[in-house]
Design an enzyme around this catalytic site. Structure first.
Site, PDB file in Angstrom:
ATOM      1  CG  ASN A  20      -0.329   0.224   2.523  1.00 25.26           C
ATOM      2  OD1 ASN A  20       0.361   1.228   2.712  1.00 25.26           O
ATOM      3  ND2 ASN A  20      -0.523  -0.681   3.479  1.00 25.26           N
ATOM      4  CG  HIS A 163      -8.118  -2.020   4.220  1.00 25.37           C
ATOM      5  ND1 HIS A 163      -6.930  -2.326   4.833  1.00 25.37           N
ATOM      6  CD2 HIS A 163      -8.474  -3.128   3.512  1.00 25.37           C
ATOM      7  CE1 HIS A 163      -6.569  -3.556   4.497  1.00 25.37           C
ATOM      8  NE2 HIS A 163      -7.476  -4.067   3.694  1.00 25.37           N
ATOM      9  CG  ASP A 165      -9.903  -0.310   8.707  1.00 24.09           C
ATOM     10  OD1 ASP A 165      -9.163   0.077   7.788  1.00 24.09           O
ATOM     11  OD2 ASP A 165      -9.580  -1.241   9.482  1.00 24.09           O
ATOM     12  CB  CYS A 256      -5.545  -1.720  11.082  1.00 28.69           C
ATOM     13  SG  CYS A 256      -5.866  -0.336  10.020  1.00 28.69           S
TER      14      CYS A 256
HETATM   15  N1  ARG Z   1       0.302  -3.344   5.822  1.00 25.12           N
HETATM   16  C1  ARG Z   1      -1.049  -3.777   5.935  1.00 25.12           C
HETATM   17  C2  ARG Z   1      -1.629  -4.032   4.552  1.00 25.12           C
HETATM   18  O1  ARG Z   1      -1.371  -3.281   3.661  1.00 25.12           O
HETATM   19  C3  ARG Z   1      -1.856  -2.782   6.693  1.00 25.12           C
HETATM   20  C4  ARG Z   1      -3.252  -3.273   6.968  1.00 25.12           C
HETATM   21  C5  ARG Z   1      -4.111  -2.247   7.620  1.00 25.12           C
HETATM   22  N2  ARG Z   1      -5.332  -2.813   8.018  1.00 25.12           N
HETATM   23  C6  ARG Z   1      -6.531  -2.210   7.945  1.00 25.12           C
HETATM   24  N3  ARG Z   1      -7.538  -2.807   8.491  1.00 25.12           N
HETATM   25  N4  ARG Z   1      -6.697  -1.083   7.329  1.00 25.12           N
HETATM   26  O2  ARG Z   1      -2.346  -4.955   4.312  1.00 25.12           O
END
Ligand code: ARG
Length: 261
Positions: A20, A163, A165, A256
């Site tokens: 990401n 995401h 969230d 998260c």
């Molecule tokens: N590094 C993780 C990913 O990119 C971060 C996940 C964050 N989680 C969330 N529920 N927004 O998958």
């Protein structure tokens, strides 16, 4: 309302790949990450929530983001199908944990992507779901059907808010925080039919203000969102702030790291 949360102590947490835009390979201060995680755990315990923990697998640095394990309703859990190979193996860990705890574990077909409560939140009988980056619309439809919920699908259009969230927090059954820059105007108008929406600024969104945890009238918010916290305080919410600098390096923060189960 659930009062139990699944956490994963960040013993092997790190930023080892980039899936990401926030993951830029910044070095993680491991001691500080553990300290920040314990602050979260302490605040949750102080609020009277029951905490369950899953052990982190050494080769799965993102497993600390338990919100991504799946979506739980009662004794049913729909497991995620991670979009990126780097996280796919987490599912074995999380599914065996849920099986051991006695849950009915549902798996979506392998060809649909789904990232659990990273992209979904349940509001009474409604599954509010984000799609476009990590979860497919088809996966949201299937999840709503399995969990016997109506669906409000929201298309995400900003890669920094990959995401749901990261750009949306339910404050209660009738209101939510959201970052307008993560949605189209059509999607926002759809959302407004269901909820009273409070916008956050681009700066607050970038400080993961929408990745707050809400429990009753309490809100736990990532640091550097003080004016947002003050404005919610005036609306009768009790705010606590936790610095999550080490987790932001991975594109994640408080919400998260928690999964309501
Ligand atoms: N590094 C993780 C990913 O990119 C971060 C996940 C964050 N989680 C969330 N529920 N927004 O998958």
């Amino acid at each position: 309302m659930s009062t139990t949360i699944l956490l994963c102590p960040p013993i092997f947490y790190d930023v080892k790949y980039s899936i990401n835009p926030w993951m830029k390979g910044e070095k993680v201060d491991h001691a500080l990450a553990i300290h920040q995680w314990f602050q979260l755990k302490n605040v949750l315990s102080h609020l009277g929530l029951t905490i369950k923990e899953i052990a982190q697998a050494p080769d799965l640095p993102d497993m600390v983001f338990t919100a991504n394990a799946g979506t739980v309703r009662g004794a049913d859990v729909v497991m995620s199908n991670f979009k990126y190979t780097e996280r796919k193996r987490e599912i074995e860990e999380f599914s065996s944990w849920f099986k051991k705890e006695g849950y009915t574990v549902h798996h979506l077909p392998k060809n649909v992507s789904f990232e659990g409560c990273g992209d979904t939140v349940i509001n009474n009988n409604l599954l509010i779901g984000g799609y476009g980056y990590r979860s497919d619309l088809k996966a949201l439809r299937m999840t709503a059907e399995i969990l016997n919920l109506d669906l409000l699908p929201l298309k995400l259009i900003n890669p920094n808010f990959y995401h749901l969230d990261t750009c949306f927090t339910l404050l209660g059954p009738e209101s939510a925080l959201y970052y307008p820059g993560a949605f189209s105007s059509y999607t926002i108008s759809k959302l407004k039919k269901h909820l009273h929406l409070i916008p956050v600024s681009p700066e607050e969104a970038n400080n993961f203000g929408c990745n707050s945890i809400v429990y009753k009238h309490h809100i736990i918010m990532p640091a550097n969102n003080e004016s947002l916290a003050d404005s919610l305080d005036e609306k009768g919410m009790e705010c606590r702030i936790i610095d999550t600098s080490e987790f932001l390096k991975s594109g994640g923060s408080l919400q998260c790291m928690t999964l309501w189960i």
